[in-house]
Design a protein around this motif. Structure first.
Motif, PDB file in Angstrom:
ATOM      1  N   MET A   1      97.278  40.076  52.934  1.00 20.67           N
ATOM      2  CA  MET A   1      97.439  41.199  52.015  1.00 20.67           C
ATOM      3  C   MET A   1      96.162  41.536  51.260  1.00 20.67           C
ATOM      4  O   MET A   1      96.021  42.637  50.752  1.00 20.67           O
ATOM      5  CB  MET A   1      98.536  40.895  50.989  1.00 20.67           C
ATOM      6  N   ARG A   2      95.251  40.579  51.150  1.00 15.76           N
ATOM      7  CA  ARG A   2      94.116  40.727  50.250  1.00 15.76           C
ATOM      8  C   ARG A   2      92.796  40.971  50.974  1.00 15.76           C
ATOM      9  O   ARG A   2      92.607  40.582  52.120  1.00 15.76           O
ATOM     10  CB  ARG A   2      93.974  39.453  49.408  1.00 15.76           C
ATOM     11  N   ASP A   3      91.921  41.587  50.234  1.00 12.83           N
ATOM     12  CA  ASP A   3      90.534  41.715  50.676  1.00 12.83           C
ATOM     13  C   ASP A   3      89.823  40.411  50.333  1.00 12.83           C
ATOM     14  O   ASP A   3      89.832  39.975  49.171  1.00 12.83           O
ATOM     15  CB  ASP A   3      89.876  42.895  49.964  1.00 12.83           C
ATOM     16  N   ALA A   4      89.208  39.795  51.331  1.00 12.95           N
ATOM     17  CA  ALA A   4      88.636  38.463  51.138  1.00 12.95           C
ATOM     18  C   ALA A   4      87.504  38.459  50.121  1.00 12.95           C
ATOM     19  O   ALA A   4      87.297  37.462  49.426  1.00 12.95           O
ATOM     20  CB  ALA A   4      88.134  37.917  52.475  1.00 12.95           C
TER      21      ALA A   4
ATOM     22  N   PHE B   1      97.825  48.410  50.766  1.00 15.62           N
ATOM     23  CA  PHE B   1      97.856  49.649  50.003  1.00 15.62           C
ATOM     24  C   PHE B   1      98.703  50.705  50.718  1.00 15.62           C
ATOM     25  O   PHE B   1      99.532  51.377  50.091  1.00 15.62           O
ATOM     26  CB  PHE B   1      96.437  50.171  49.793  1.00 15.62           C
ATOM     27  N   ASN B   2      98.498  50.848  52.027  1.00 11.76           N
ATOM     28  CA  ASN B   2      99.282  51.825  52.791  1.00 11.76           C
ATOM     29  C   ASN B   2     100.778  51.520  52.730  1.00 11.76           C
ATOM     30  O   ASN B   2     101.610  52.422  52.628  1.00 11.76           O
ATOM     31  CB  ASN B   2      98.815  51.855  54.242  1.00 11.76           C
ATOM     32  N   HIS B   3     101.106  50.234  52.804  1.00  5.17           N
ATOM     33  CA  HIS B   3     102.520  49.832  52.728  1.00  5.17           C
ATOM     34  C   HIS B   3     103.087  50.113  51.339  1.00  5.17           C
ATOM     35  O   HIS B   3     104.200  50.636  51.193  1.00  5.17           O
ATOM     36  CB  HIS B   3     102.640  48.353  53.076  1.00  5.17           C
ATOM     37  N   HIS B   4     102.306  49.779  50.309  1.00  2.00           N
ATOM     38  CA  HIS B   4     102.790  49.898  48.936  1.00  2.00           C
ATOM     39  C   HIS B   4     102.957  51.355  48.518  1.00  2.00           C
ATOM     40  O   HIS B   4     103.945  51.710  47.857  1.00  2.00           O
ATOM     41  CB  HIS B   4     101.816  49.182  47.991  1.00  2.00           C
ATOM     42  N   ILE B   5     102.005  52.207  48.904  1.00  2.00           N
ATOM     43  CA  ILE B   5     102.081  53.601  48.475  1.00  2.00           C
ATOM     44  C   ILE B   5     103.308  54.302  49.067  1.00  2.00           C
ATOM     45  O   ILE B   5     103.932  55.142  48.417  1.00  2.00           O
ATOM     46  CB  ILE B   5     100.774  54.363  48.820  1.00  2.00           C
ATOM     47  N   GLN B   6     103.676  53.934  50.291  1.00  2.00           N
ATOM     48  CA  GLN B   6     104.877  54.511  50.894  1.00  2.00           C
ATOM     49  C   GLN B   6     106.110  54.137  50.083  1.00  2.00           C
ATOM     50  O   GLN B   6     106.993  54.967  49.832  1.00  2.00           O
ATOM     51  CB  GLN B   6     105.027  54.016  52.335  1.00  2.00           C
ATOM     52  N   GLN B   7     106.174  52.888  49.672  1.00  2.00           N
ATOM     53  CA  GLN B   7     107.345  52.415  48.921  1.00  2.00           C
ATOM     54  C   GLN B   7     107.439  53.046  47.540  1.00  2.00           C
ATOM     55  O   GLN B   7     108.500  53.533  47.140  1.00  2.00           O
ATOM     56  CB  GLN B   7     107.289  50.891  48.803  1.00  2.00           C
TER      57      GLN B   7
END
Length: 397
Positions: free
Chosen positions: A230-233, A243-249
């Protein structure tokens, strides 16, 4: 979401793996997360376990009626039937209590407490039943007590340390019965049984410890892998996929509930020039500083800060009014400036600066259209001289 970014090699899961957990305990936050993880489907498993225990316990109660003929007993022996029946009733009541807690999904702490009570009642009750059978000279199977000891260490809700405590109480109960037995041969049999149960407790306890250790280790590996996915290393912020998943929700929820939603896109000004002059390691350090500024601007459960490109960041604000979101956009610009990170190759200022573009959710928006409008505002901020925040014309102050 409000904690400072973590490097991929320093997640709380990876740190716990390196520290070890020989006492089967994590730090407070991680322990709470682990307990929540273990609670998935726990009620259903406890329900099945308690139902099976109730059937077995009721079966032995019926065997009492079949195997013990009160007419053939003397007065002293008949006196033992009263506490035996009381023990059977107590075990049934404890079992029904656990079933009720599982059916009505009581808080986990209540369920654990009732399971512990049932464990003590069943183990000591079974030991007392065997003790009574020995005094009455009724045929019985002592191996059932070993099965009870095994049941105490099954992985249902309560911790291993609680299981060990119940097992110790079980052994103490058998020892007390052996100590108070009126017949020497019964006392000797109960002492031998106590030794057998102690050995079985040691074996089952070690197996339960290893099972719990492996479950915790699997939880840590799974959590670490999930975090990295889920994170940027580099920055510890959420990555583009998350981000794409979260914005849809959150867009669907905001449109359903009639809540405002703001999207801020932030880009580091003249970042290529910075990398060329200072090197990529210094560039990475700048991105981490900018990420901390972005993370400091979010404070609600559904807010999110993400790195969505090389030097581009996104901040999604759920339930935020246009005025509040615009103020946060200005805070992003000012916050990065206040870090005073030298940037000699910038055409904007002697320090690192950012440009921000913002847009508010519209009723007919999709994720792509909201993102495109915020991106358009970002380019307007850049074309207007950078180091500023631009909003759609309808939202300008």
């Amino acid at each position: 979401m409000q904690q400072l970014p973590l490097l991929a090699s320093s997640t709380q899961y990876a740190q716990q793996l390196r520290q070890g957990f020989r006492w089967l305990r994590f730090g407070p936050a991680l322990e709470a997360e682990y307990r929540a993880y273990c609670s998935d489907n726990e009620y259903r498993r406890v329900l099945w376990f308690a139902a099976i225990c109730l059937v077995l316990w009721a079966g032995y109660w019926l065997f009492d009626l079949w195997r013990i003929d009160a007419a053939l007993l003397d007065a002293r022996q008949r006196a033992l039937l009263v506490p035996l029946r009381a023990v059977r009733a107590a075990g049934t009541a404890a079992n029904l209590l656990v079933l009720g807690c599982a059916l009505w999904r009581c808080p986990m702490r209540v369920l654990r407490a009732t399971l512990t009570v049932m464990g003590v009642t069943f183990s000591c009750g079974a030991a007392f039943a065997v003790y009574v059978y020995k005094l009455l000279g009724v045929p019985h199977e002592t191996t059932v007590l070993v099965v009870v000891m095994l049941g105490l260490f099954l992985p249902f809700a309560i911790s291993l340390w609680a299981q060990l405590l119940v097992a110790l109480l079980y052994l103490a109960c058998v020892a007390a019965l052996a100590w108070t037995a009126p017949l020497p041969e019964v006392a000797a049999q109960m002492w031998r049984l106590d030794v057998e149960l102690a050995l079985s407790a040691l074996l089952f306890g070690l197996a339960a410890y290893w099972r719990e250790y492996q479950r915790r280790e699997q939880f840590l590996h799974r959590g670490d892998a999930h975090w990295l996915a889920m994170r940027d290393a580099l920055t510890g912020l959420y990555n583009r996929r998350m981000f794409n998943h979260h914005i849809q929700q959150v867009m669907a929820q905001a449109q359903r509930e009639g809540q405002p939603l703001a999207l801020l896109l932030m880009d580091v000004d003249c970042f290529k020039s910075y990398n060329d002059s200072q090197g990529h390691l210094q560039g990475d350090a700048v991105l981490q500083q900018v990420a901390q500024v972005a993370l400091a601007c979010i404070g609600r459960p559904l807010d999110i800060a993400a790195r969505v490109g090389g030097e581009e960041f996104a901040v999604l604000l759920y339930g935020s009014s246009a005025d509040h979101a615009r103020a946060l956009g200005q805070s992003l610009v000012a916050g990065v400036r206040q870090r005073a990170l030298p940037h000699g190759a910038s055409t904007v200022a002697p320090v690192v600066t950012v440009s921000v573009g913002g847009a508010m959710l519209r009723p007919d928006d999709r994720a792509q259209t909201l993102y495109a409008r915020a991106d358009q505002m970002l380019y307007e901020a850049k074309n207007s001289g950078r180091d500023r925040c631009s909003w759609e014309e309808a939202l300008q102050a």
